[in-house]
Write an enzyme that holds these catalytic residues in place. Structure first.
Site, PDB file in Angstrom:
ATOM      1  N   GLY A 105       0.846  -1.177   0.000  1.00  0.00           N
ATOM      2  CA  GLY A 105       0.000   0.000   0.000  1.00  0.00           C
ATOM      3  C   GLY A 105       0.877   1.220   0.000  1.00  0.00           C
ATOM      4  O   GLY A 105       1.389   1.622   1.035  1.00  0.00           O
ATOM      5  N   THR A 106       1.076   1.833  -1.175  1.00  0.00           N
ATOM      6  CA  THR A 106       2.107   2.836  -1.341  1.00  0.00           C
ATOM      7  C   THR A 106       1.667   3.852  -2.380  1.00  0.00           C
ATOM      8  O   THR A 106       0.933   3.525  -3.304  1.00  0.00           O
ATOM      9  CB  THR A 106       3.426   2.167  -1.809  1.00  0.00           C
ATOM     10  OG1 THR A 106       3.766   1.127  -0.910  1.00  0.00           O
ATOM     11  CG2 THR A 106       4.572   3.159  -1.867  1.00  0.00           C
TER      12      THR A 106
END
Length: 533
Positions: free
Chosen positions: A351-352
Site C-alpha cells: 500500500g504505497t
C-alpha cells in the site's frame, strides 16, 4: 453507471510541458503540487504538497503515520533521504512473547514502527524548499477540511479494505479506523464526498510547528497514550528521538545509464541486482527467451535480497559486492533454459503512493510514501486522522536472520524511489509502487526504456509480469498468449490475473537536457494523473 467497467481499450499520450510537471496516482494530489509550482515553489515544494495531499486523497495507500523515501536532483547533484522509522526502544522478541506473540501480527499496535513521513516533509522543506510549510501543506489541509469526491480506483480499494476490516479487525483498538474511514457508519461510494477534519487539524499543526507537534508535542502525546492503552510499544521518547537520514544514493550502470536507488534498508538494491545480472543478456522485443531471462534474473536478485537486506551496517554481504560486475556475471551463468526454483518467500500486498516532480530550473524529485498493505496497521489515533503503518510486520523473529527484530532498528523496507542519469546528467525520476512488485516494476520500466526505447507512457503501459515465489509468475489479462505458452514450456507456472491492480502503479518524468522540455507518463492501472505547466 458503472465506473469500474471499461469495455473498450483507451490510450494515453505522453504529457509534454516545460515549466513544471507533477505525476502521481491521484489527480487532486497532482493538481495540489502544480498549484505550489505556480505560486513560486520548486520541485521539492511541489513534492511535499503532493505527498501531503496524497495522505488525504489516497488514504488506502498512505497516511501521516507512514514512511517516506526521496531522491532529489538539485543543482546537478543527487541527494537521498531515508525517512523510514525504527522499531520502538522497548520492543524485543522476549517482550512479544510475554504478550503471547510467537510471530509479529499484520495488524494492530504491535507492528507499528516510528512514522517517518512528516519528518521527510520537514527535512526536505528545510534543506531545499522555497516556500513555508504552512503554504505548501495548505492544499492538503483544504482537501481534508472541505472534503473531496472519491475517485474510481481509490473507491474500489477503499471498499475492499473496508469489507476485509469489518470481519477481521473487531477489537476496540480498531474503532477509530471505522470512525475515520466510514460515512454514517458505512463504507463510502465512488463519487461520494469524504471529509477528515481531524486529519486537517493534524496537518495544520505539523505545518505550523515544522513537525514538532507530531514528534514532540500534543500529537506525540496522543500516540503514546493510545499505545499504552492497547499494549503497544511506540512511546513519545521514540518519536522525539527520531530524525530522518540523509544518505548517499547507490547506483548500478546499465547500458550507458546509471540507475539510482536509496541504499538498504530499502529494497531498491534488488532492482539494481537484477539489472546487474540481466545486462549480460541480448534482449529482443516481445521474445520468450528475453522474458525468461528477465524473470530468472529477478528471481535470483530477490532471493538474495530477502536473505541479506536489512540495516546496511548489519548486512552479512556488502552492497558493493551485490552490485559488482563479478556478482552479476556469475549469477547470470546460473540461468538456464528452464525455470529455476529459488528459496521461496511470502509476498504480502503493498500500500504505497509514488510521485515525481520537476520544475523549470531543472530540479526533480522522486518521492515515495507508504502505510504498507493498504491502510497499514488498521490503527488510527482518535480524532487526528493519523493512520499508522505496519512496517514491523517484515521483521524476522529468527535470531539468525539479518532482519531479526531488535529495539530501535529499521526493518527491510519495500518502498523505493528511482532516478535515472546519463553521463552525470539527469534523465529523471521514476517509480512503481506496490509492495514486493516495486523492484520488479523498476526493472521492467528501465528495460522498456533503455533496451526498447519506449516513451515514458508506453514504458508504463507495457503488460507486466510479477514473480510470486517458487516458479509462479502472475501476468496481466492482456499479456500476449503466445508468450504465456512459451514461458509455460520453459517450466514457469503462469497465472493470468483478473485485472492489473496488483502489478504496481508507476510514474515517470524524463527531461530533455538540451531543451528543458519535460515528458511525463502516468499509470493506467489507477487514477493516475499528470498536472503540467
Amino acid at each position: 453507471m458503472d465506473f469500474l467497467n471499461y469495455p473498450f481499450a483507451s490510450k494515453r499520450n505522453t504529457v509534454i510541458a516545460n515549466r513544471g510537471m507533477v505525476a502521481t496516482s491521484q489527480p487532486l494530489a497532482a493538481q495540489a503540487g502544480l498549484d505550489i509550482l505556480k505560486k513560486g515553489g520548486n520541485a521539492v515544494d511541489a513534492a511535499i504538497a503532493t505527498a501531503a495531499a496524497l495522505t488525504v486523497v489516497e488514504p488506502t495507500s498512505n497516511g501521516i503515520g507512514g514512511d517516506a523515501f526521496a531522491l532529489v536532483w538539485m543543482k546537478e547533484e543527487l541527494f537521498g533521504l531515508n525517512a523510514s522509522g525504527p522499531s520502538a526502544k522497548s520492543i524485543s522478541k522476549e517482550a512479544l512473547a510475554e504478550l503471547g506473540f510467537d510471530k509479529i501480527p499484520m495488524h494492530g499496535v504491535i507492528p507499528v514502527t516510528v512514522p517517518g513521513a512528516p519528518s521527510a516533509w520537514v527535512a526536505l522543506s528545510k534543506r531545499f524548499g522555497k516556500l513555508p510549510l504552512t503554504e505548501v501543506l495548505a492544499p492538503a489541509i483544504s482537501y481534508a477540511e472541505e472534503g473531496y469526491p472519491i475517485s474510481v480506483t481509490l473507491g474500489q480499494n477503499w471498499q475492499n479494505g473496508y469489507k476485509k476490516y469489518k470481519t477481521t479487525l473487531t477489537s476496540k483498538e480498531f474503532d477509530a479506523w471505522f470512525d475515520t474511514f466510514s460515512i454514517n457508519g458505512r463504507m463510502p461510494e465512488i463519487g461520494e464526498v469524504w471529509r477528515s477534519p481531524g486529519h486537517a487539524d493534524t496537518l495544520r499543526k505539523i505545518a505550523e510547528t515544522n513537525g514538532e507537534a507530531f514528534y514532540k508535542g500534543e500529537i506525540a502525546d496522543k500516540i503514546e497514550d493510545f499505545m499504552k492503552q492497547h499494549n503497544g510499544f511506540i512511546s513519545k521518547e521514540d518519536l522525539a528521538s527520531y530524525e530522518p537520514e540523509w544518505v548517499e544514493p547507490i547506483k548500478v550502470h546499465y547500458k550507458g545509464y546509471d540507475v539510482w536507488e536509496i541504499p538498504p534498508n530499502g529494497q531498491g538494491i534488488v532492482a539494481q541486482m537484477a539489472l546487474n545480472i540481466y545486462k549480460q543478456a541480448d534482449p529482443k522485443w516481445q521474445d520468450a527467451d528475453t522474458l525468461h531471462q528477465q524473470i530468472e534474473a529477478m528471481k535470483i536478485a530477490y532471493t538474495d535480497g530477502k536473505a541479506f537486506v536489512t540495516e546496511r551496517n548489519q548486512m552479512p554481504v556488502k552492497v558493493e559486492t551485490l552490485l559488482s560486475p563479478a556478482y552479476g556475471e556469475s549469477r547470470f551463468l546460473e540461468i538456464t533454459d528452464t525455470a529455476l526454483e529459488p528459496k521461496p518467500f511470502d509476498i504480502p500486498k503493498g500500500g504505497t503512493v509514488y510521485l515525481a516532480t520537476a520544475d523549470a530550473e531543472g530540479n526533480m524529485v522522486s518521492f515515495i510514501q507508504s502505510n504498507y498493505m493498504g491502510f497499514g496497521s488498521g490503527i488510527v489515533i482518535p480524532e487526528t486522522g493519523v493512520a499508522l503503518q505496519n512496517r514491523g510486520y517484515d521483521f524476522s523473529l529468527d535470531e539468525q536472520h539479518p532482519n531479526f527484530l531488535q529495539p530501535s532498528k529499521r526493518t527491510y523496507h519495500t518502498i523505493i524511489p528511482g532516478f535515472l542519469t546519463k553521463d552525470d546528467k539527469a534523465v529523471g525520476p521514476f517509480g512503481v509502487m506496490g509492495g514486493y512488485m516495486q523492484p520488479q516494476g523498476h526493472f521492467q520500466v528501465v528495460t522498456n526504456t533503455i533496451d526498447f526505447h519506449l516513451n515514458p507512457q508506453a514504458a508504463l503501459d507495457m503488460p507486466r509480469w510479477q514473480w510470486m515465489g517458487e516458479k509462479r509468475i502472475d501476468v496481466e489479462p492482456h499479456f500476449p498468449n503466445y508468450l504465456i505458452q512459451a514461458l509455460e514450456r520453459k517450466g514457469h507456472n503462469i497465472h493470468v490475473t483478473v485485472d492489473g491492480g496488483s502489478f504496481g502503479r508507476g510514474q515517470i518524468i524524463w527531461r530533455d537536457q538540451k531543451t528543458g522540455v519535460l515528458y511525463g507518463g502516468t499509470e493506467p492501472r489507477t487514477d493516475g494523473s499528470i498536472a503540467a505547466w
